[in-house]
Design an enzyme around this catalytic site. Structure first.
Site, short mmCIF file in Angstrom:
data_model
loop_
_atom_site.label_atom_id
_atom_site.label_comp_id
_atom_site.label_asym_id
_atom_site.label_seq_id
_atom_site.Cartn_x
_atom_site.Cartn_y
_atom_site.Cartn_z
N LYS A 236 39.96 47.16 32.20
CA LYS A 236 41.39 47.36 31.95
C LYS A 236 41.66 47.81 30.52
O LYS A 236 42.66 48.47 30.25
CB LYS A 236 42.15 46.08 32.30
CG LYS A 236 42.21 45.82 33.80
CD LYS A 236 43.12 44.66 34.12
CE LYS A 236 42.46 43.33 33.84
NZ LYS A 236 41.32 43.06 34.72
N ARG A 237 40.75 47.50 29.60
CA ARG A 237 40.95 47.94 28.21
C ARG A 237 40.80 49.47 28.06
O ARG A 237 41.12 50.01 27.01
CB ARG A 237 39.95 47.25 27.30
CG ARG A 237 38.49 47.55 27.62
CD ARG A 237 37.55 46.86 26.63
NE ARG A 237 36.16 47.05 27.02
CZ ARG A 237 35.48 46.26 27.83
NH1 ARG A 237 36.08 45.20 28.36
NH2 ARG A 237 34.22 46.50 28.13
#
Length: 299
Positions: A236-237
């Site tokens: 998700k980063r």
């Protein structure tokens, strides 16, 4: 019991494009072979508030349906303990008091595969066990009778991998993943396991354990992952890689489904993709995406 495939996420956060792509593949494999499709929440180790509900919403949003109620591992601990008792009664477990550091620093047994548990606690005397119990709680390990085991994978073919005396229950009392997943698949009638190929190395352990427990070993298909531009597993980063983040930028779930199916060389709708689906025609390489560029340019 009708055979089944499954998707089994951990409720640690939102599903990203890689998770959703694997879920689509698991659904396609199951539905194309007339199997039930099940959702199992693997929440023994960690669970973030609201994550399960968000994951189920996202799966439904990209068109995935499932059969029967959602199952949670945290509600099935008695099944795991029954299996563990059976293994113990057959002399196939032992207590282990090793810390991670002790395992890393211990010399490996001669000819043992790299990374194998060295067997430090395998043959302790009762007096030694009593002394170690006073120092720290025991984990429970399998007393494996082999060093390697082979499985046949629909994507990778024959795969020979390590089987050591792996942990069945941790020293904090939590049942280990390798035991829980084997018991769950057998109890639910899952005879087809489709998941990311990062889990392939653990599969020989699970197949070997299934045999010891008298279960039928499932059919396996370990599918390529989604990677970022640095060729690391997508996270998700990396940017807008979840349905919520993409929706905030005006990208609908339907369009995400189309993109995921296109990455598999399939038509952009689930019914058409199911009609065209063939495991033999699937891409064998990871799908590399750039959320800031390549993904955006696909809309």
């Amino acid at each position: 019991m009708m055979p089944a495939g499954r998707f089994a996420p951990s409720p640690s956060g939102e599903l990203h494009l890689g998770n959703l792509r694997t879920a689509l593949l698991a659904w396609l494999f199951a539905r194309s072979t007339g199997r039930r499709f099940l959702i199992r929440i693997e929440d023994l180790d960690r669970a973030r508030a609201g994550a399960e509900a968000a994951q189920l919403r996202d799966l439904a949003a990209i068109g995935i349906d499932w059969d029967g109620p959602v199952v949670r591992q945290s509600e099935r601990t008695e099944l795991y303990e029954d299996a563990l008792r059976g293994l113990t009664e057959d002399g196939l477990t032992y207590e282990c008091y090793c810390t991670r550091r002790e395992i890393q620093e211990a010399p490996s047994a001669p000819h043992a595969p790299q990374g194998a548990y060295p067997g430090t606690c395998r043959d302790l005397s009762e007096a030694e066990r009593e002394r170690r119990r006073a120092e720290r709680p025991a984990a429970i390990r399998l007393r494996a009778g082999v060093a390697e085991w082979a499985v046949t994978d629909l994507v990778h073919g024959r795969y020979l991998g390590l089987v050591d005396d792996f942990v069945l229950r941790r020293n904090d009392g939590v049942v280990a993943y390798n035991l829980a997943v084997v018991v769950d698949d057998a109890a639910q009638g899952v005879d087809q396991v489709v998941r990311g190929d990062d889990l392939l190395p653990s599969t020989p352990r699970q197949a070997y354990l299934a045999g010891l427990l008298g279960y039928t070993v499932p059919e396996y298909a370990h599918v390529p992952l989604v990677l970022n531009q640095a060729h690391r597993r997508l996270a998700k980063r990396d940017g807008a890689v979840t349905l919520a983040a993409l929706a905030a930028e005006g990208v609908s779930a339907e369009r995400v489904t189309g993109l995921l199916l296109a990455s598999l060389c399939l038509p952009p709708s689930l019914p058409a993709a199911l009609e065209a689906f063939s495991p033999a025609a699937l891409p064998r390489d990871p799908w590399v995406v750039d959320p800031a560029g390549a993904v955006r340019s696909a809309w």
